[in-house]
Design a protein around this motif. Structure first.
Motif, mmCIF file in Angstrom:
data_model
loop_
_atom_site.group_PDB
_atom_site.id
_atom_site.type_symbol
_atom_site.label_atom_id
_atom_site.label_comp_id
_atom_site.label_asym_id
_atom_site.label_seq_id
_atom_site.Cartn_x
_atom_site.Cartn_y
_atom_site.Cartn_z
ATOM 1 N N ILE A 96 -27.918 -34.956 -1.354
ATOM 2 C CA ILE A 96 -26.655 -35.767 -1.236
ATOM 3 C C ILE A 96 -26.976 -36.947 -2.516
ATOM 4 C CG2 ILE A 96 -25.358 -37.494 -0.341
ATOM 5 C CD1 ILE A 96 -26.488 -36.503 2.447
ATOM 6 N N PRO A 97 -26.558 -36.434 -3.918
ATOM 7 C CA PRO A 97 -26.634 -37.187 -5.029
ATOM 8 C C PRO A 97 -25.477 -38.359 -5.057
ATOM 9 C CG PRO A 97 -25.517 -35.308 -5.514
ATOM 10 C CD PRO A 97 -25.895 -34.973 -4.112
ATOM 11 N N ILE A 98 -26.117 -39.673 -5.391
ATOM 12 C CA ILE A 98 -25.094 -40.608 -5.381
ATOM 13 C C ILE A 98 -25.153 -41.352 -6.722
ATOM 14 C CG2 ILE A 98 -24.989 -43.075 -4.289
ATOM 15 C CD1 ILE A 98 -26.802 -42.294 -2.071
ATOM 16 N N ARG B 209 -16.270 -32.288 0.574
ATOM 17 C CA ARG B 209 -17.471 -32.933 0.133
ATOM 18 C C ARG B 209 -17.827 -34.293 -0.544
ATOM 19 N NH1 ARG B 209 -20.452 -30.082 -2.584
ATOM 20 N NH2 ARG B 209 -19.266 -28.578 -3.638
ATOM 21 N N PHE B 210 -16.653 -34.774 -1.169
ATOM 22 C CA PHE B 210 -16.958 -35.914 -1.912
ATOM 23 C C PHE B 210 -16.332 -36.871 -1.127
ATOM 24 C CE2 PHE B 210 -18.033 -33.436 -5.686
ATOM 25 C CZ PHE B 210 -17.434 -32.222 -5.257
ATOM 26 N N THR B 211 -17.369 -38.250 -1.537
ATOM 27 C CA THR B 211 -16.880 -39.534 -0.698
ATOM 28 C C THR B 211 -17.080 -40.750 -1.702
ATOM 29 O OG1 THR B 211 -17.474 -38.624 1.408
ATOM 30 C CG2 THR B 211 -17.429 -41.071 1.226
ATOM 31 N N ILE B 212 -16.179 -41.616 -1.871
ATOM 32 C CA ILE B 212 -16.247 -42.872 -2.509
ATOM 33 C C ILE B 212 -16.198 -43.896 -1.676
ATOM 34 C CG2 ILE B 212 -15.011 -44.536 -3.976
ATOM 35 C CD1 ILE B 212 -13.285 -42.343 -5.165
ATOM 36 N N LEU C 193 -20.126 -42.722 -5.637
ATOM 37 C CA LEU C 193 -19.728 -41.309 -5.554
ATOM 38 C C LEU C 193 -20.852 -40.476 -4.694
ATOM 39 C CD1 LEU C 193 -17.493 -38.922 -5.524
ATOM 40 C CD2 LEU C 193 -18.810 -38.501 -7.709
ATOM 41 N N HIS C 194 -20.405 -40.173 -3.509
ATOM 42 C CA HIS C 194 -21.532 -39.498 -2.627
ATOM 43 C C HIS C 194 -20.979 -37.693 -2.641
ATOM 44 C CE1 HIS C 194 -23.097 -43.093 -0.469
ATOM 45 N NE2 HIS C 194 -22.347 -43.475 -1.311
ATOM 46 N N ILE C 195 -22.124 -36.919 -2.940
ATOM 47 C CA ILE C 195 -21.588 -35.520 -2.789
ATOM 48 C C ILE C 195 -22.477 -34.766 -1.680
ATOM 49 C CG2 ILE C 195 -21.404 -33.427 -4.051
ATOM 50 C CD1 ILE C 195 -21.409 -34.622 -6.814
ATOM 51 N N MET C 196 -21.726 -34.395 -0.580
ATOM 52 C CA MET C 196 -22.440 -33.877 0.644
ATOM 53 C C MET C 196 -22.725 -32.536 0.425
ATOM 54 S SD MET C 196 -22.700 -36.563 2.393
ATOM 55 C CE MET C 196 -21.695 -38.339 2.559
ATOM 56 N N PRO D 94 -25.076 -25.840 -6.663
ATOM 57 C CA PRO D 94 -25.067 -25.568 -8.088
ATOM 58 C C PRO D 94 -23.954 -25.734 -8.903
ATOM 59 C CG PRO D 94 -26.570 -23.975 -6.865
ATOM 60 C CD PRO D 94 -26.042 -24.882 -5.685
ATOM 61 N N GLY D 95 -22.956 -25.322 -7.970
ATOM 62 C CA GLY D 95 -21.712 -25.345 -8.770
ATOM 63 C C GLY D 95 -21.190 -26.615 -9.042
ATOM 64 N N ASP D 96 -21.890 -27.705 -8.218
ATOM 65 C CA ASP D 96 -21.670 -29.202 -8.471
ATOM 66 C C ASP D 96 -22.060 -29.761 -9.689
ATOM 67 O OD1 ASP D 96 -21.675 -29.625 -4.955
ATOM 68 O OD2 ASP D 96 -20.073 -29.323 -6.301
ATOM 69 N N SER D 97 -22.976 -29.038 -10.428
ATOM 70 C CA SER D 97 -23.543 -29.410 -11.728
ATOM 71 C C SER D 97 -22.540 -29.543 -12.812
ATOM 72 C CB SER D 97 -24.771 -28.513 -12.224
ATOM 73 O OG SER D 97 -25.756 -28.199 -11.384
ATOM 74 N N ALA D 98 -22.645 -31.024 -13.179
ATOM 75 C CA ALA D 98 -21.604 -31.291 -14.389
ATOM 76 C C ALA D 98 -21.825 -32.678 -14.555
ATOM 77 C CB ALA D 98 -20.117 -31.216 -13.349
ATOM 78 N N THR D 99 -20.916 -33.318 -15.399
ATOM 79 C CA THR D 99 -20.994 -34.683 -15.795
ATOM 80 C C THR D 99 -20.029 -35.274 -15.026
ATOM 81 O OG1 THR D 99 -21.834 -33.994 -18.119
ATOM 82 C CG2 THR D 99 -20.889 -36.409 -17.702
#
Lengths: 113, 112
Positions: B18-20, B61-64, B75-78, B82-87
């Protein structure tokens, strides 16, 4: 895809030469924007337009001018390019009013040698 | 003067993590806070957005999360993939304008 095209997509030029970047939209939206993207700075607003012949400055407008003679085209001109203007330039549109979501074009990578 | 500060600059997580990503702003006169996702060679695309009268918003899967008193939003990504890899860029819009002020961006890598 918000019907935005940018041309050219890539350009290399020399210091002191004039450069014009074009943003074209197919949906006749009133609000259009030019941003530049640089590492460590995110995207910064250069100029924006709220209609034909109506434009205003953004936060990094020095060295840039814009023109909008038709709804569908928003031109960004670097009168005399400098190396500090090497960047990726993005055009954006708002589909409704100025407060609506902004949709971005594919970008133009400009290198000034 | 940068009015939106984003951190971290880069982030690496394993698949399912879960990247934040955090953003802080300095001006209270903002009325809209969008997050954009950008893949290499592409323009930024709106991911999710929130207004200051709401403390949390979820889309898939995205929460603010928004903390008005602290002038921070994240921003939290649940279940990251790998497809979420981005800027990812946060932004804030000054009230009654069409302008957006962007954070510096966070490059996310999700390892398989």
């Amino acid at each position: 895809d918000a019907g935005i095209t940018q041309s050219p997509r890539h350009k290399v030029t020399e210091t002191g030469t004039p450069v014009t970047l074009r943003c074209h939209q197919t949906e006749n939206h009133r609000y259009m924007y030019w941003y530049r993207q640089d590492p460590g700075h995110g995207l910064r607003l250069i100029h924006y337009s709220y209609g034909v012949k109506d434009t205003d400055k953004g936060e990094v407008s020095d060295g840039y001018s814009v023109s909008r003679s038709k709804t569908e085209d928003f031109l960004l001109t670097l009168e005399s390019a400098t190396s500090s203007q090497t960047s990726v330039y993005f055009c954006a549109i708002s589909r409704g009013g100025p407060g609506d979501t902004q949709y971005f074009g594919p970008g133009t990578r400009l290198t000034v040698l | 003067q940068q009015q939106v500060k984003q951190s971290p600059q880069s982030l690496i997580v394993q698949k399912g993590g879960i990247p934040i990503i955090n953003c802080a702003y300095e001006n209270t006169a903002f009325d809209y806070f969008p997050w954009y996702q950008q893949f290499p060679g592409k323009g930024p695309a709106l991911l999710i957005a929130i207004r200051p009268d709401v403390s949390e918003k979820k889309e898939g899967r995205f929460t603010i999360s928004f903390n008005k008193s602290a002038k921070q939003f994240s921003l939290h990504i649940m279940d990251s993939q790998p497809g979420d890899s981005a800027t990812y860029f946060c932004a804030a819009r000054p009230s009654n304008t069409g302008k957006l002020i962007f954070g510096q961006g966070t490059t996310l890598q999700v390892k398989p």
